[in-house]
Scaffold this active site. Sequence first.
Site, short mmCIF file in Angstrom:
data_model
loop_
_atom_site.label_atom_id
_atom_site.label_comp_id
_atom_site.label_asym_id
_atom_site.label_seq_id
_atom_site.Cartn_x
_atom_site.Cartn_y
_atom_site.Cartn_z
N ASP A 57 0.85 -1.18 0.00
CA ASP A 57 0.00 0.00 0.00
C ASP A 57 0.89 1.24 0.00
OD1 ASP A 57 0.98 -0.17 2.63
OD2 ASP A 57 -0.85 -1.18 3.27
N ASP A 59 1.63 4.94 1.63
CA ASP A 59 1.37 5.85 2.74
C ASP A 59 1.96 7.21 2.42
OD1 ASP A 59 0.12 3.90 4.22
OD2 ASP A 59 1.99 3.21 5.13
N ASP A 159 10.03 3.11 13.05
CA ASP A 159 10.68 1.98 13.74
C ASP A 159 12.09 1.68 13.25
OD1 ASP A 159 9.59 1.07 11.34
OD2 ASP A 159 8.47 -0.60 12.21
P1 ATP Z 1 4.24 -3.69 5.16
O1 ATP Z 1 4.77 -3.77 3.78
O2 ATP Z 1 4.24 -4.99 5.85
O3 ATP Z 1 2.93 -2.95 5.25
P2 ATP Z 1 5.26 -1.31 6.37
O4 ATP Z 1 6.67 -0.88 6.69
O5 ATP Z 1 4.52 -0.51 5.36
O6 ATP Z 1 5.33 -2.83 5.96
P3 ATP Z 1 3.14 -0.66 8.16
O7 ATP Z 1 2.67 -1.43 9.35
O8 ATP Z 1 2.23 -0.53 7.00
O9 ATP Z 1 4.49 -1.35 7.74
O10 ATP Z 1 3.56 0.76 8.69
C1 ATP Z 1 3.87 1.85 7.82
C2 ATP Z 1 5.05 2.63 8.39
O11 ATP Z 1 4.70 3.17 9.67
C3 ATP Z 1 6.32 1.81 8.63
O12 ATP Z 1 7.09 1.68 7.46
C4 ATP Z 1 7.01 2.62 9.70
O13 ATP Z 1 7.67 3.74 9.15
C5 ATP Z 1 5.84 3.14 10.54
N1 ATP Z 1 5.52 2.22 11.67
C6 ATP Z 1 4.64 1.19 11.66
N2 ATP Z 1 4.59 0.60 12.86
C7 ATP Z 1 5.44 1.27 13.65
C8 ATP Z 1 5.84 1.14 15.02
N3 ATP Z 1 5.34 0.17 15.78
N4 ATP Z 1 6.75 2.03 15.50
C9 ATP Z 1 7.24 3.02 14.72
N5 ATP Z 1 6.92 3.17 13.44
C10 ATP Z 1 6.04 2.32 12.89
MG MG Z 2 2.42 -0.78 4.85
#
Ligand code: ATP
Ligand code: MG
Length: 458
Positions: A57, A59, A159
């Site tokens: 997705d 963001d 994170d």
């Molecule tokens: P995926 O491809 O699995 O969705 P993602 O990195 O996009 O991986 P998300 O859970 O969609 O993970 O979160 C989007 C963003 O928000 C992350 O890339 C990170 O920058 C931030 N984020 C998510 N969870 C946390 C957390 N627990 N602490 C700090 N930042 C976070």
């Molecule tokens: Mg994501």
Amino acid sequence: MNPSIPLTIPRPDHPISRSQLSSNALRVLYRLHDNGFIAYLVGGCVRDLLLGREPKDFDVVTNATPAQIKRLFRNCRLVGRRFRLAHLHFADEILEVATFRSAEPAEPEPDEPLPADGAVAPAAGRGYRSMPQHLKDEEGMVLRDNVFGTPAEDAQRRDFTINALCYNIADFAIIDHVGGMTDLQRGVIRAIGEPAVRFTEDPVRMIRAVRFAAMLGFTIEETNWQTLRQLSDTVTRAAPARLYEEVLKLFLLGAAEKTYQLLRQSGLFAALFPRFNAWLATETDGFPHTRVSQGLDWVDRQLQEGTRVTPQLLIALMFGEYLEELTKRFRSTGSPPQQALDMAIAEFLGELASTVQIPHKVGIMVRDILAHQHRFRKTPGRQPLSFVARAGFADAFAYLRFASEISGENRELICWWEKYIQETPPAPAAAKCVPSSTKPSRRRRRRKKKSSPPGAVL
Ligand code: ATP
Ligand code: MG
């Protein structure tokens, strides 16, 4: 690296092209930009595009406040209690647009002027003084975290370094405040800042570290790994319902077997599933318990072939052998088969309730998968058509195929049912999809909508 002086990678020096972004994401970025706001793609989508992977997705992060975002987009809904986020609803996707946030408890006076570098004002009506905007418990876990911030502060509160990269629509450059590009090139998962502090603030980050390592084939940086192993017990300080969601993500991303090995080595698995983990170390009739590994390997193969695996099938595959043993134990004390299985499921859900809270309705579906296994032995048995038409049939049959694959037994049963399914005309609508364990629900009449919802309105 000094976060206030980010590394900028201009368009010719990185591979992300606008043609790789969804058209909705592109339009949102441009609309924010054209209205004078900063607009970046951020997080997993930038990481994945740089790695040549398809993002799950997109963001967006901006210095527009939620109220300003809402004014710009008709398809906007504001969500989130801890921090207001904008969800932009399109026909085929929902885009998340967040305002830059800070992790630092900088609490200026309500009428203090805005910082010059892109930070935004506090939301109207939400005085800084009235309620602490950052709140940690006595151990350091973040309970509330809702202060707007600068782009640099926003990167710092994410994170991992590889998850904090931004793509700027203004000049198509990548902005890196935290050394994420180097870690991405080296294949390293590294928390931003002190790992002990970051894993304590939010213990779910430890699970995320394992998820990204398994998913991307990266290694967790050594100090981060040692810290994670030391703190793995504390993962259960996160809410059990959130941990259930995280566990599903962990095992349903196509690298479940690798994830499992990392979870066990880190101590996270023992913390999340203490009794099951202790049982794994024992033997039954002189045989070690290896079915969980085989189950997860099977899950990975299904996902690679493009076959969906439901949460209840995943849980049945992981814990099936354990549940069968629990059931046998209740049988040996005189309980009839169905009751013994119900008691086993209840005990299993009970022992996990304080760590990984499996929803009751998922527990019931797991029970059905196991209960249906006996039914397959009767060919055709009573009312085979309604058995095949049941909502839980596909999962139960998948479980049978897995069990047959690892034991080499019941192949003829599988052939018989496959042939029966092929040769049987689809069940009449009335017999279809009656969940095996629930009473037929009262039908609710849908209210007629006044007008059809707009598709992709901007
Ligand atoms: P995926 O491809 O699995 O969705 P993602 O990195 O996009 O991986 P998300 O859970 O969609 O993970 O979160 C989007 C963003 O928000 C992350 O890339 C990170 O920058 C931030 N984020 C998510 N969870 C946390 C957390 N627990 N602490 C700090 N930042 C976070
Ligand atoms: Mg994501």
